[in-house]
Design a protein around this motif. Sequence first.
Motif, PDB file in Angstrom:
ATOM      1  N   LEU A  98      -8.707  -3.063  -3.182  1.00  0.00           N
ATOM      2  CA  LEU A  98      -7.385  -3.599  -2.848  1.00  0.00           C
ATOM      3  C   LEU A  98      -7.110  -3.559  -1.346  1.00  0.00           C
ATOM      4  CD1 LEU A  98      -5.166  -2.294  -5.804  1.00  0.00           C
ATOM      5  CD2 LEU A  98      -6.114  -4.581  -5.454  1.00  0.00           C
ATOM      6  N   TYR A 125      -3.600   1.831  -4.732  1.00  0.00           N
ATOM      7  CA  TYR A 125      -4.291   0.974  -3.769  1.00  0.00           C
ATOM      8  C   TYR A 125      -5.562   1.625  -3.212  1.00  0.00           C
ATOM      9  CZ  TYR A 125      -1.010  -2.852  -3.752  1.00  0.00           C
ATOM     10  OH  TYR A 125      -0.286  -3.953  -4.123  1.00  0.00           O
ATOM     11  N   HIS A 171       0.832  -1.207   0.000  1.00  0.00           N
ATOM     12  CA  HIS A 171       0.000   0.000   0.000  1.00  0.00           C
ATOM     13  C   HIS A 171       0.865   1.254   0.000  1.00  0.00           C
ATOM     14  CE1 HIS A 171      -4.386  -0.830   0.669  1.00  0.00           C
ATOM     15  NE2 HIS A 171      -3.886  -2.045   0.705  1.00  0.00           N
TER      16      HIS A 171
END
Lengths: 492, 241
Positions: A345, A231, A224
């Motif tokens: 995500l 993300y 991330h």
Amino acid sequence: MDSMPFALETAAADSSTLRRVAIDPLSRVEGHGKVTLLLDEDDQVQQVRLHIVEFRGFEKFIQGRPYWEVPVMVQRLCGICPVSHHLAAAKALDHVVGADRLTASAEKLRRLMHYGQILQSHALHFFHLSSPDLLFGFDSEPGRRNIVGVAAAYPDVARQGVLLRKFGQEVIRLTAGKRVHGTGAIPGGVNRALTRDERDELLAEIYTIIGWSRQAVQLVKRLHAADPELYDSFGTCRSNILSLVGVDGTLDFYDGHLRARDADGSIIVDGLPVENYHQLIHEEVKPWSYMKFPFLAALGPQQGWYKVGPLARVQNCNSIPTPLAEAERREFIDHGQGKLIHAPLAYHWARMIEMLLAAETIKDLLHDDDLSGTELTTGGTRHHEGVGVIEAPRGTLIHHYRVDDDDLVTTCNLIVSTTHNNQPMNEAIRRVALRYLNGRQLSEGVLNHIEVAIRAFDPCLSCATHALGKMPLQVELQDAAGQVLQRLRTVP
Amino acid sequence: MRAQYILVDGLPIPFEEGQTIMQAAMVAEVFIPHLCHHPEFKPQGSCKLCTVKANGRYVSACTMPAKDGMEVENNSPDLNDKRRTMLQMLFVEGNHFCPSCEQSGNCRLQALAYELEMLTPHFNQFYPDRPLDASHPEVLLDFNRCILCELCVRASRDVDGKNVFALSGRGIGKHLIVNAESGRLADTAFSLADKAAHVCPVGVILEKRRGFAIPIGRRRYDLEPIGMQVEGQARRRSGEL
């Protein structure tokens, strides 16, 4: 709620003038799915639909079978998380045999089985199915984009993933008799306890498992941090969320009440007993998919769709009852800066926090002597109906049965995680299609972006893609007359 | 008087006058696969799984009287191939879904399929439509799994004296019925204490609300395959195991 729900569900233009691209099948493991795209002459996306084309028929052929057969039969719905169906059915049938409260041993043994399953399924999903996309890039060389490729480039990551899953499978084997499709739970309890040797066998590894689970959370956080824009925005769609929470508001995979929040995080419904699920959820049927579209009844189909699964659970609970996972949850919530996180995500991040929770809970359970108890079943006044709800790895799983005086099932209603996430998955891939496919030449890498979004919700649809290093995906681009203009077979 | 022997796969096995090949083999703890035979009931030779070659002829071991010096071929590729084919026909003729069957692990048909290395059904499935009889308070009948061995028929008639079960129809239409005007088990004198309630080699006659109570690992055929259970006893006694 999203400002323009269902914008690309049905093309505004005359569909006969559009070209159709079908990704069919997405995968053949744990559910056949396909994605269809309609593109105009300028390659602009006009319509995107995720279809779940399978027809399993379990709700029908379970009718007329004896109720005690059901927990074993219904787990054949899935090869990745059969324990979820096994336990949801057993929980529903506990009510039928009047076992409204299980013995302490039975409940803890079932919990152990379930948390072992959460651990193995989350490990499978993250390491085997999704990590290749996340580590190598969505449009990286497909021959490498699989667990074998991960093993070559990141041997420690792949090894830990495989062994984490193996440990979860061992927990299942020792509680259910088999790693896949066992028989541990029966209406009213369980059929076996753990021996001292079996507990010691698991205890010898659990601290390593907790350590690896912590590393997995760190890995997903690094991913991330390396590209926060991607993300946080990839396929992001705001929606309500739904999950079971424990009676004390903590994250509980096995039992509790239903809670729903809106897209801003405000609680819509809380403390709803699971047997009243039908008051909360209604389902819509659309002619183009076998899968129903559930929605919160109070909000209607346009505004009431919701996400389930790790992303929903970690944000829906008040806290996590184990210290290491709770610390990670707080960091995750802080990442949202006071708002609910809706990015698909981020499911991976939440999933790894849950895997850590599962590992810590297994450790606590293994130190509990009730696991070796002898009172394994109970019963009471017989009823004709039972609802069992459990948080499966991918989300809320509802089993509802009616049983007649002769012990045969007359009605069966199953609402599975993938069904809850039907609309969110459709919305996510529409956003991905608009951003990554519009006006571009089709390629395996471009199309994989759609699969990456689906995979974040439900690994059932991506299993074959990565597990064998093949992508059993055929894409045809046809003109309006059905002429094949371009064909892609994405086998590496 | 000199003891009499038959030679089963070259192994001398003693027998007493009037015994069948199967009876002699069972006493000697030599395994001959079978389904419809039960030592407590009169042999009827219907399943044909116990087919052996006696002095070069195919015969049913459960009905063929043993004769002194008889050479019996039992555990041979030829016979096991034929037995496997018979098992495959039994599997496709009914609805034998082991994954969700509560008799899995305790089922003689399944145990023999493992023993004889049956890997596929081979033939097209019949998928018969046979409704359950759940009318009895204690016992469930799942006709989908019936292999027409008639053990329940014989037990109910010869031991229980109730004649609860019978076979009806002929050829491919033959099927197990309940002797009641309604055809329902609840309308007979059948009881869980009956011998007939405990002789089914598959999963037709089932005590209600007991399914899956025995965990995997402790079921009848979990620890030892069916053939080993017979022959293992002999070897254990002789000190081989």
